[in-house]
Design an enzyme around this catalytic site. Structure first.
Site, PDB file in Angstrom:
ATOM      1  N   HIS A 116       0.776  -1.171  -0.039  1.00 26.45           N
ATOM      2  CA  HIS A 116       0.048  -0.059   0.088  1.00 26.45           C
ATOM      3  C   HIS A 116       0.995   1.142  -0.071  1.00 26.45           C
ATOM      4  O   HIS A 116       0.390   2.423  -0.368  1.00 26.45           O
ATOM      5  CB  HIS A 116      -1.096   0.027   1.376  1.00 26.45           C
ATOM      6  CG  HIS A 116      -2.026  -0.876   1.137  1.00 26.45           C
ATOM      7  ND1 HIS A 116      -3.238  -0.633   0.365  1.00 26.45           N
ATOM      8  CD2 HIS A 116      -2.320  -2.076   1.768  1.00 26.45           C
ATOM      9  CE1 HIS A 116      -3.977  -1.521   0.496  1.00 26.45           C
ATOM     10  NE2 HIS A 116      -3.721  -2.489   1.156  1.00 26.45           N
ATOM     11  N   GLU A 182      -6.905 -12.112   3.520  1.00 24.78           N
ATOM     12  CA  GLU A 182      -7.840 -11.029   3.493  1.00 24.78           C
ATOM     13  C   GLU A 182      -8.526 -11.121   2.127  1.00 24.78           C
ATOM     14  O   GLU A 182      -7.869 -10.882   1.117  1.00 24.78           O
ATOM     15  CB  GLU A 182      -7.079  -9.780   3.631  1.00 24.78           C
ATOM     16  CG  GLU A 182      -6.544  -9.445   5.025  1.00 24.78           C
ATOM     17  CD  GLU A 182      -5.591  -8.199   5.202  1.00 24.78           C
ATOM     18  OE1 GLU A 182      -5.305  -7.594   4.269  1.00 24.78           O
ATOM     19  OE2 GLU A 182      -5.162  -8.074   6.341  1.00 24.78           O
ATOM     20  N   HIS A 185      -7.986  -7.495  -0.039  1.00 24.23           N
ATOM     21  CA  HIS A 185      -6.698  -7.299  -0.511  1.00 24.23           C
ATOM     22  C   HIS A 185      -6.178  -7.761  -1.658  1.00 24.23           C
ATOM     23  O   HIS A 185      -6.104  -9.086  -1.728  1.00 24.23           O
ATOM     24  CB  HIS A 185      -6.092  -7.316   0.889  1.00 24.23           C
ATOM     25  CG  HIS A 185      -4.457  -7.037   0.748  1.00 24.23           C
ATOM     26  ND1 HIS A 185      -3.810  -5.803   0.977  1.00 24.23           N
ATOM     27  CD2 HIS A 185      -3.410  -7.429  -0.293  1.00 24.23           C
ATOM     28  CE1 HIS A 185      -2.456  -5.525   0.708  1.00 24.23           C
ATOM     29  NE2 HIS A 185      -2.252  -6.262  -0.186  1.00 24.23           N
TER      30      HIS A 185
END
Ligand SMILES: [Zn+2]
Length: 202
Positions: A116, A182, A185
């Site tokens: 990120h 996740e 993600h």
């Protein structure tokens, strides 16, 4: 805009983006105007219950946005679209998240940095474009437990189907890689070599 032919404007903006390199941060909405943003770290509706950003702008590397655009173009034909929870995240915010929740399964160690922080990862789901309703993915974004993982199968069939649909769109159409723990993600593979950034969003 009178006197300035529209096609020239289109040519000019495509020229601008053709000059953009894949690792450059760009505003997602500029390239995909109908993408839905629900930037959770811009609210207190997140696992740290703190507002970490003051911006409502979502940035990502240009390469990743091109992948998302391909996904959005396919989903739109079905009346669906993407909804982003988080995109580029300044490294200072990564330190903050790590201080609060130093669990490397769910929060990348800021010493090495999260994708990120490189604009190469995105957290997202699928919504119905006309109602805004999210497809049921079984857990909320940032649910840190086994139920959020791709290998957890003790879920209703429609939830498993929705997760599989998002995964196949992101992988096969967008060229992204899912993250086992996740469902929301996705990594854009070339993003691993993009520079770690601490560009602060206003
Ligand atoms: Zn993420």
């Amino acid at each position: 805009m009178r006197g300035f032919p529209f096609f020239l404007l289109i040519l000019f903006s495509s020229y601008l983006f053709s000059q953009t390199s894949n690792d450059e941060l760009v505003e997602v909405k500029e390239i995909i105007p109908d993408i839905v943003l629900d930037l959770r770290y811009n609210t207190t509706n997140n696992f740290v219950h703190q507002k970490l950003y003051s911006t409502d702008v979502c940035l990502l590397s240009y390469g990743a946005v091109k992948g998302l655009k391909a996904v959005q173009d396919s989903l739109r034909k079905l009346g669906l679209g993407l909804k982003i929870f988080d995109g580029y995240r300044p490294r200072a915010i990564q330190w903050l998240l790590w201080e609060i929740f130093p669990n490397p399964i769910y929060v990348a160690d800021p010493a090495t940095g999260s994708k990120h922080n490189r604009g190469g990862a995105v957290d997202l789901t699928i919504v119905n474009l006309s109602t805004g309703q999210q497809l049921d993915m079984g857990t909320d974004f940032d649910h840190f437990g086994p139920e959020a993982g791709h290998d957890y199968t003790n879920l209703p069939p429609d939830v498993l189907q929705n997760r599989a649909f998002l995964k196949s769109m992101m992988q096969n159409v967008g060229g992204f890689i899912p993250y086992t723990s996740e469902w929301w993600h996705y990594d854009y593979p070339p993003g691993s070599s993009y520079p770690l950034l601490d560009f602060q969003m206003k």
